[in-house]
Write a protein that holds these residues in place. Structure first.
Motif, PDB file in Angstrom:
ATOM      1  N   MET A   1      -8.269  12.882   4.374  1.00  0.00           N
ATOM      2  CA  MET A   1      -9.181  12.656   3.257  1.00  0.00           C
ATOM      3  C   MET A   1      -9.209  11.190   2.851  1.00  0.00           C
ATOM      4  O   MET A   1     -10.272  10.619   2.617  1.00  0.00           O
ATOM      5  CB  MET A   1      -8.790  13.559   2.075  1.00  0.00           C
ATOM      6  N   VAL A   2      -8.028  10.595   2.802  1.00  0.00           N
ATOM      7  CA  VAL A   2      -7.969   9.180   2.440  1.00  0.00           C
ATOM      8  C   VAL A   2      -8.657   8.334   3.511  1.00  0.00           C
ATOM      9  O   VAL A   2      -9.464   7.439   3.210  1.00  0.00           O
ATOM     10  CB  VAL A   2      -6.505   8.732   2.242  1.00  0.00           C
ATOM     11  N   ASN A   3      -8.404   8.639   4.761  1.00  0.00           N
ATOM     12  CA  ASN A   3      -9.007   7.870   5.855  1.00  0.00           C
ATOM     13  C   ASN A   3     -10.520   8.008   5.871  1.00  0.00           C
ATOM     14  O   ASN A   3     -11.235   7.042   6.122  1.00  0.00           O
ATOM     15  CB  ASN A   3      -8.423   8.303   7.203  1.00  0.00           C
ATOM     16  N   ASP A   4     -11.024   9.216   5.600  1.00  0.00           N
ATOM     17  CA  ASP A   4     -12.474   9.410   5.602  1.00  0.00           C
ATOM     18  C   ASP A   4     -13.139   8.693   4.435  1.00  0.00           C
ATOM     19  O   ASP A   4     -14.330   8.406   4.476  1.00  0.00           O
ATOM     20  CB  ASP A   4     -12.814  10.906   5.559  1.00  0.00           C
ATOM     21  N   MET A   5     -12.361   8.429   3.409  1.00  0.00           N
ATOM     22  CA  MET A   5     -12.913   7.674   2.275  1.00  0.00           C
ATOM     23  C   MET A   5     -12.796   6.175   2.523  1.00  0.00           C
ATOM     24  O   MET A   5     -13.022   5.377   1.632  1.00  0.00           O
ATOM     25  CB  MET A   5     -12.147   8.020   0.984  1.00  0.00           C
ATOM     26  N   GLY A   6     -12.340   5.812   3.705  1.00  0.00           N
ATOM     27  CA  GLY A   6     -12.251   4.389   4.019  1.00  0.00           C
ATOM     28  C   GLY A   6     -10.840   3.842   4.106  1.00  0.00           C
ATOM     29  O   GLY A   6     -10.642   2.658   4.295  1.00  0.00           O
ATOM     30  N   GLY A   7      -9.842   4.707   3.933  1.00  0.00           N
ATOM     31  CA  GLY A   7      -8.460   4.245   4.085  1.00  0.00           C
ATOM     32  C   GLY A   7      -7.975   3.484   2.847  1.00  0.00           C
ATOM     33  O   GLY A   7      -8.570   3.586   1.769  1.00  0.00           O
ATOM     34  N   ILE A   8      -6.878   2.782   3.018  1.00  0.00           N
ATOM     35  CA  ILE A   8      -6.338   2.014   1.898  1.00  0.00           C
ATOM     36  C   ILE A   8      -6.260   0.547   2.287  1.00  0.00           C
ATOM     37  O   ILE A   8      -6.361   0.202   3.465  1.00  0.00           O
ATOM     38  CB  ILE A   8      -4.931   2.532   1.484  1.00  0.00           C
ATOM     39  N   TRP A   9      -6.030  -0.282   1.324  1.00  0.00           N
ATOM     40  CA  TRP A   9      -5.853  -1.731   1.554  1.00  0.00           C
ATOM     41  C   TRP A   9      -6.864  -2.304   2.546  1.00  0.00           C
ATOM     42  O   TRP A   9      -6.524  -2.529   3.731  1.00  0.00           O
ATOM     43  CB  TRP A   9      -4.463  -2.045   2.116  1.00  0.00           C
TER      44      TRP A   9
ATOM     45  N   THR B   1      -0.226  17.842  -2.115  1.00  0.00           N
ATOM     46  CA  THR B   1      -0.115  17.205  -3.439  1.00  0.00           C
ATOM     47  C   THR B   1       0.860  16.044  -3.409  1.00  0.00           C
ATOM     48  O   THR B   1       0.612  15.008  -4.027  1.00  0.00           O
ATOM     49  CB  THR B   1       0.320  18.223  -4.498  1.00  0.00           C
ATOM     50  N   SER B   2       1.963  16.212  -2.680  1.00  0.00           N
ATOM     51  CA  SER B   2       2.939  15.118  -2.596  1.00  0.00           C
ATOM     52  C   SER B   2       2.301  13.904  -1.945  1.00  0.00           C
ATOM     53  O   SER B   2       2.442  12.776  -2.419  1.00  0.00           O
ATOM     54  CB  SER B   2       4.156  15.521  -1.771  1.00  0.00           C
ATOM     55  N   ALA B   3       1.599  14.152  -0.824  1.00  0.00           N
ATOM     56  CA  ALA B   3       1.065  13.047  -0.042  1.00  0.00           C
ATOM     57  C   ALA B   3      -0.085  12.380  -0.770  1.00  0.00           C
ATOM     58  O   ALA B   3      -0.185  11.154  -0.816  1.00  0.00           O
ATOM     59  CB  ALA B   3       0.626  13.544   1.330  1.00  0.00           C
ATOM     60  N   ILE B   4      -0.969  13.189  -1.368  1.00  0.00           N
ATOM     61  CA  ILE B   4      -2.152  12.597  -1.982  1.00  0.00           C
ATOM     62  C   ILE B   4      -1.748  11.734  -3.186  1.00  0.00           C
ATOM     63  O   ILE B   4      -2.348  10.689  -3.438  1.00  0.00           O
ATOM     64  CB  ILE B   4      -3.222  13.664  -2.332  1.00  0.00           C
ATOM     65  N   ALA B   5      -0.717  12.160  -3.915  1.00  0.00           N
ATOM     66  CA  ALA B   5      -0.255  11.351  -5.046  1.00  0.00           C
ATOM     67  C   ALA B   5       0.239   9.994  -4.554  1.00  0.00           C
ATOM     68  O   ALA B   5      -0.036   8.956  -5.149  1.00  0.00           O
ATOM     69  CB  ALA B   5       0.845  12.078  -5.807  1.00  0.00           C
ATOM     70  N   LEU B   6       0.958  10.026  -3.444  1.00  0.00           N
ATOM     71  CA  LEU B   6       1.469   8.789  -2.857  1.00  0.00           C
ATOM     72  C   LEU B   6       0.315   7.896  -2.387  1.00  0.00           C
ATOM     73  O   LEU B   6       0.272   6.714  -2.682  1.00  0.00           O
ATOM     74  CB  LEU B   6       2.391   9.131  -1.678  1.00  0.00           C
ATOM     75  N   PHE B   7      -0.622   8.499  -1.655  1.00  0.00           N
ATOM     76  CA  PHE B   7      -1.725   7.719  -1.069  1.00  0.00           C
ATOM     77  C   PHE B   7      -2.677   7.198  -2.139  1.00  0.00           C
ATOM     78  O   PHE B   7      -3.295   6.167  -1.984  1.00  0.00           O
ATOM     79  CB  PHE B   7      -2.517   8.586  -0.073  1.00  0.00           C
ATOM     80  N   GLU B   8      -2.810   7.973  -3.233  1.00  0.00           N
ATOM     81  CA  GLU B   8      -3.828   7.645  -4.214  1.00  0.00           C
ATOM     82  C   GLU B   8      -3.280   6.812  -5.376  1.00  0.00           C
ATOM     83  O   GLU B   8      -3.891   5.853  -5.800  1.00  0.00           O
ATOM     84  CB  GLU B   8      -4.398   8.947  -4.771  1.00  0.00           C
ATOM     85  N   HIS B   9      -2.126   7.220  -5.873  1.00  0.00           N
ATOM     86  CA  HIS B   9      -1.636   6.579  -7.091  1.00  0.00           C
ATOM     87  C   HIS B   9      -0.583   5.514  -6.829  1.00  0.00           C
ATOM     88  O   HIS B   9      -0.330   4.691  -7.691  1.00  0.00           O
ATOM     89  CB  HIS B   9      -1.052   7.632  -8.043  1.00  0.00           C
ATOM     90  N   VAL B  10       0.061   5.543  -5.683  1.00  0.00           N
ATOM     91  CA  VAL B  10       1.157   4.606  -5.456  1.00  0.00           C
ATOM     92  C   VAL B  10       0.775   3.483  -4.492  1.00  0.00           C
ATOM     93  O   VAL B  10       0.802   2.307  -4.846  1.00  0.00           O
ATOM     94  CB  VAL B  10       2.426   5.340  -4.959  1.00  0.00           C
ATOM     95  N   LEU B  11       0.394   3.852  -3.264  1.00  0.00           N
ATOM     96  CA  LEU B  11       0.192   2.818  -2.235  1.00  0.00           C
ATOM     97  C   LEU B  11      -0.900   1.813  -2.577  1.00  0.00           C
ATOM     98  O   LEU B  11      -0.671   0.605  -2.441  1.00  0.00           O
ATOM     99  CB  LEU B  11      -0.058   3.473  -0.873  1.00  0.00           C
ATOM    100  N   PRO B  12      -2.085   2.243  -3.030  1.00  0.00           N
ATOM    101  CA  PRO B  12      -3.126   1.242  -3.299  1.00  0.00           C
ATOM    102  C   PRO B  12      -2.647   0.210  -4.310  1.00  0.00           C
ATOM    103  O   PRO B  12      -2.839  -0.997  -4.109  1.00  0.00           O
ATOM    104  CB  PRO B  12      -4.274   2.070  -3.867  1.00  0.00           C
ATOM    105  N   ALA B  13      -1.982   0.647  -5.358  1.00  0.00           N
ATOM    106  CA  ALA B  13      -1.539  -0.285  -6.385  1.00  0.00           C
ATOM    107  C   ALA B  13      -0.411  -1.183  -5.871  1.00  0.00           C
ATOM    108  O   ALA B  13      -0.318  -2.352  -6.260  1.00  0.00           O
ATOM    109  CB  ALA B  13      -1.081   0.482  -7.616  1.00  0.00           C
ATOM    110  N   ALA B  14       0.425  -0.671  -5.004  1.00  0.00           N
ATOM    111  CA  ALA B  14       1.553  -1.461  -4.497  1.00  0.00           C
ATOM    112  C   ALA B  14       1.079  -2.530  -3.522  1.00  0.00           C
ATOM    113  O   ALA B  14       1.690  -3.595  -3.411  1.00  0.00           O
ATOM    114  CB  ALA B  14       2.580  -0.557  -3.827  1.00  0.00           C
TER     115      ALA B  14
END
Lengths: 442, 290, 234
Positions: free
Chosen positions: A63-71, A337-350
């Motif tokens: 889901m994160v990758n299809d939305m364009g990934g992070i960073w 839920t564990s992974a999405i919280a990490l991908f959404e709320h933690v990694l982008p901000a870090a």
């Protein structure tokens, strides 16, 4: 002969702890990727759970990758390691860190494996995002970069005692102190911290009446003796904590020996949400109260965006793995839920996988119950906390009652989907007409 | 007293299950002298066998035995020819390594074929309980016990009253002596392996009516069966039965009167204690010195 | 009945029997004598199919058997009673005897032969329900012989039947063997007790270091000086 037997014992040990089943590694999806290690039991006895958790994590990454990934459009790529047993957990974690060079690990679900895996991650200064591993002691080991997204055992068990007071006693129209409660659990780290340190301790604080506190040997093939022991105390409520084999056997032997409490609480019991339970027990599974950190169990109370995200996950999961429904198993949702919280709320901000930056973000995180499909919300205890360092202190559990192979959230009140029904009829008389259910839906 | 009777009944029923599980090991180990550490995994496969037959045909797993027994016998003979034959004269270490390898192959194969999920068979009697004088006995265990009694009776009369049965006993005691009276020992070993696998088939089928199977369920079975066979005395069928009963009843009594966390521990202690008093097991006869 | 032509037998590297040739005629009683390690037991084991010779030929009733497996040799009518008594101690005397008739597929014939054998060894009839392991040494030896007879052999090979028995019992065993021979069964006997062995045998072979060094009639060899010195100690 004796020599052969000694050899056998030694070699059993060697094979159980040294020989791993082997491992699967996924292909690297190109250079512009963020590599994240996933360490889970993918073969061996805990595989049914581990593989579901992995699927949840995979869907979150998709889901994160299809939305364009992070960073800056980097895709998340997952590298898996198989923690089939203690020794393969050790070697696979080492491999992920030293050979695959991952800087962040997610897993490992089981507390017993976490005791092996977390120290390794800590040794290499790698962030560990723990999906579950509820044993309290893991929070007290001084691993500064380990975060526990799910609840801790004692907190979990104590919520079950609250559930007795808030939900069960009113339904049974009794003073909570009058109810006779039997507590049955595995004599393992997990069982003791959940049932004894959590439930029993809290129950005593609340003045509840525990009539028997019974840990057992999870290898027991027939639980009749334990059941008869419990039956003699004539309990209103049986609070159980089991894994898979022992859960099936305990429930089977309760049924066969006519132990019919008014409420059967399955507190964090994987067996109670695996399809096999319905195969085996059919209607007798009705009225069982399943207490779990059920991701998705609170979906009615979520914010619209979180709700639609969760529905997308369900949709993708059922399509990707060709399964009929997700309701029966919550492990996949735990992973998600564990992974999405990490991908959404933690990694982008870090902005990177640097442990210090991640620690800063995690420390500041404070999200309400409506923002995650994992009950409770997100806020982490500081790493300086002596008892619950790195623990998501908002992580909670929900109680769901089982009717006709479906789970209906009944507690806490604001997440409840239907009114709970107690007392449960005796085994063999638990058939339930779906029509009656419609009346209960809120 | 009522509870005590209930405990003993339950212990004996579980004991018959244990006996059924250990019989195949007792025969294969007693006759071939093969140290089979894949025994638990054989039971696991037999449970899957029962599961598959009832999945595809809808038959009761016990009826499925009409299909499974011939297949098991042939598999046993085949396994003897291909693998066991090469092992029996090899050192014990070779048995252990080879059968451990087999065990991993079975577990991994089962994982690939059936996935790691739990499977079981629901029969019309799965939930039925026989209720008499305040005692509860469930039908799956009653049928399991009946299967055990029938199998044991057949096995004992076969070994005692038929020529092939006598030859099996003869070969297991004195391979050279058996050759000297014209017994083709490899043929007898192959038959014994076949019979051993048939016993395993019956135990697997019986278990699947009240247990869920998964690829690693055999690991615990294996240790349990070995303890039973060694406790009862190697090569003695009555010994295996008595060993199974002792362990099951002990588990029940310890679980009720003492401490449910110590059931496995208790039978281990019992095992060591009995072996100290009788090193060749309860029914074991001291090994003849050559 | 039995013809052996220059067989060579090895225990892995060790050359135990060197070019041994030997003949046992129909109804003949032949003894093989020799010191410890001369290769006497190996000779019987080799004939019996337990240690096949590397070269040479063994013919039993005009069939070559040097490559036949042990169990099929019994089926041809050549039975072997080994030095370590190989009876089944955990089984009853009767079961031991019945198993002796293993090669005989006709059940009626087995029963008939059982009656014959029991007639020859009345003591075994008395003990038929006892476990064989509870018999005395002499009784066990009788049982071993009786069990071999159950296969209705044409020829019997015995390895040290007197070993470990009291002199009186040894007499009985030798009498029995002679009786069996008189009933028409050829005998090939390997024995330490040279005196007794030579006095009952029609012919005898002397084996030294794996080679046949002497052969002749039993009585004749008994008078031989070399034999007297080397084996009888006179």
């Amino acid at each position: 002969m004796k020599r052969a037997f000694t050899n056998y014992v030694v070699i059993t040990m060697v094979c159980l702890f040294i020989l791993p089943f082997g491992s699967f590694a996924m292909a690297d999806a190109g250079s512009k990727t963020v590599k994240i290690g996933v360490i889970l039991p993918l073969t061996g006895p805990q595989a049914p759970i581990g593989r579901e958790v992995l699927r949840g994590i995979e869907v979150a990454a998709d889901m994160v990758n299809d939305m364009g990934g992070i960073w800056n459009k980097q895709k998340i790529s997952l590298v898996t390691g198989d923690a089939a047993n203690s020794e393969s957990a050790r070697t696979e974690t080492e491999r992920l860190i030293t050979v695959e060079k991952v800087k962040l690990l997610i897993g490992v679900y089981s507390s017993s494996l976490a005791f092996i895996v977390h120290p390794i991650a800590d040794k290499y200064n790698v962030v560990f995002w723990e999906t579950n591993a509820i044993a309290d002691r893991l929070r007290q080991m001084g691993h500064e970069n380990t975060y526990f997204f799910g609840p801790m055992a004692s907190g979990w068990g104590s919520q079950a005692a609250d559930c007795v007071v808030e939900l069960i006693a009113p339904k049974l129209k009794k003073d909570p102190k009058e109810l006779k409660i039997a507590v049955v659990y595995q004599g393992t780290e997990w069982g003791k911290s959940l049932s004894h340190d959590g439930f029993v301790k809290r129950a005593n604080e609340l003045g509840l009446n525990i009539v028997i506190d019974a840990p057992y040997d999870p290898n027991t093939m027939d639980f009749s003796s334990l059941i008869l022991k419990i039956k003699r105390t004539n309990p209103d409520i049986v609070h159980t904590q089991n894994y898979l084999d022992d859960g099936y056997r305990l429930f089977r032997d309760a049924r066969k020996n006519g132990l019919n409490p008014k409420v059967w609480i399955a507190d964090g019991c994987p067996w109670a949400y695996v399809d096999e339970a319905f195969q085996k027990f059919g209607d007798d599974m009705n009225y069982v109260l399943d207490l779990n950190q059920v991701a998705g169990g609170n979906i009615w109370s979520l914010s619209p965006t979180t709700q639609s995200q969760y529905r997308e996950f369900l949709d993708r999961y059922t399509k990707k793995y060709n399964v009929k429904s997700v309701a029966a198993s919550s492990d996949v949702a735990v992973g998600f839920t564990s992974a999405i919280a990490l991908f959404e709320h933690v990694l982008p901000a870090a902005g990177s996988l640097d442990p210090k930056k991640i620690a800063e973000v995690v420390n500041d995180l404070s999200l309400p119950a409506t923002s995650t499909a994992r009950p409770g919300g997100i806020k982490f205890a500081p790493q300086s906390d002596p008892v619950q360092a790195g623990q998501n202190i908002r992580a909670g559990v929900v109680a769901r009652q089982i009717f006709n192979k479906k789970y209906y959230t009944v507690w806490p009140k604001d997440s409840a989907e239907i009114e709970a029904i107690f007392p449960a009829p005796p085994f063999g008389k638990r058939a339930f007409d779906d029509k009656n259910l419609e009346m209960l839906i809120k | 007293m009522e509870i005590f009777i209930q405990l003993i009944i339950n212990g004996c029923l579980t004991g018959t299950t244990y006996a059924l599980m250990a019989l195949g090991l007792s025969i294969i180990f007693g006759t071939l002298g093969l140290i089979n550490f894949a025994h638990g995994d054989f039971i696991m496969l037999a449970m899957y066998g029962g599961f598959l037959i009832s999945l595809f045909s809808g038959m009761d797993p016990y009826l499925g035995l009409f299909i499974m027994l011939p297949i098991s016998f042939v598999l046993g003979v085949g396994l003897y020819r291909v693998l066991f034959k090469r092992l029996i004269d090899a050192p014990e270490e070779a048995h252990i390594i080879a059968t451990f390898g087999l065990s991993f192959v079975f577990q991994y194969g089962a994982m690939l074929l059936f996935s790691a999920e739990y499977k079981s068979v629901s029969t019309d009697y799965s939930a039925d309980v026989f209720h008499i004088w305040n005692q509860y006995i469930d039908y799956p265990h009653i049928y399991g016990a009946m299967a055990a009694v029938i199998l044991i009776a057949l096995l004992i009369s076969f070994l005692r009253y038929t020529n092939t049965g006598r030859a099996i006993r003869a070969v297991s005691e004195q391979r050279r002596g058996a050759m000297m009276i014209g017994i083709n020992v490899h043929k007898i070993y192959a038959i014994a392996a076949g019979i051993g696998l048939c016993c395993i088939a019956v135990s697997g089928v019986s278990l699947i009516t009240f247990e869920s199977v998964h690829p690693t369920i055999g690991v615990h079975f294996n240790l349990l069966c070995w303890i039973i066979v060694v406790l009862g005395g190697i090569g003695s069928i009555p010994g295996t039965i008595v060993g199974a009963m002792i362990i099951a009843v002990l588990e029940m009594l310890v679980g009720y009167y003492f401490e449910p966390t110590l059931t496995t521990f208790a039978y281990f202690i019992m095992f060591l204690a009995i072996l100290m008093i009788r090193p060749s097991g309860i029914f074991g006869i001291k090994e003849r010195r050559a | 009945m039995l013809e052996i032509e220059s067989i060579n037998v090895y225990y892995s590297e060790l050359h135990v029997l060197k070019d041994v040739s030997l003949v046992v005629n129909d109804r003949e009683f032949v003894s093989v004598i020799g010191g410890n390690g001369a290769g006497k037991s190996t000779l019987l084991n080799s004939i019996g199919g337990h240690i096949p010779p590397k070269s040479g030929m063994i013919k039993f009733r005009d069939t070559e058997i040097q490559k036949a497996p042990a169990h099929s040799i019994v089926g041809m009518g050549l039975s072997h009673i080994s030095g370590e008594r190989s009876i089944f101690t955990k089984m009853s005397v009767r079961d031991n005897l019945l198993l002796g008739g293993w090669v005989q597929k006709d059940k009626k014939k087995v029963d008939a032969q059982l009656q014959n054998v029991i007639g020859m060894f009345p003591i075994l009839d008395e003990r038929k329900h006892q476990l064989a392991g509870t018999l005395s040494g002499g009784e066990q030896q009788m049982l071993a012989i009786a069990r071999a007879l159950m296969a209705e052999p044409k020829m019997l090979m015995l390895d040290e039947p007197s070993f470990g028995l009291a002199p009186k019992i040894v007499d009985e065993v030798f009498e029995t063997i002679q009786k069996i021979n008189e009933s028409g069964v050829s005998i090939l006997l390997v024995e330490q007790d040279v005196n007794r062995s030579l006095s009952v045998a029609h012919r005898a072979y002397v084996l030294e270091n794996g080679q046949v060094v002497m052969q002749g009639e039993g009585k004749e060899l008994l008078g031989n000086d070399h034999i007297k010195q080397a084996y009888i100690g006179m």
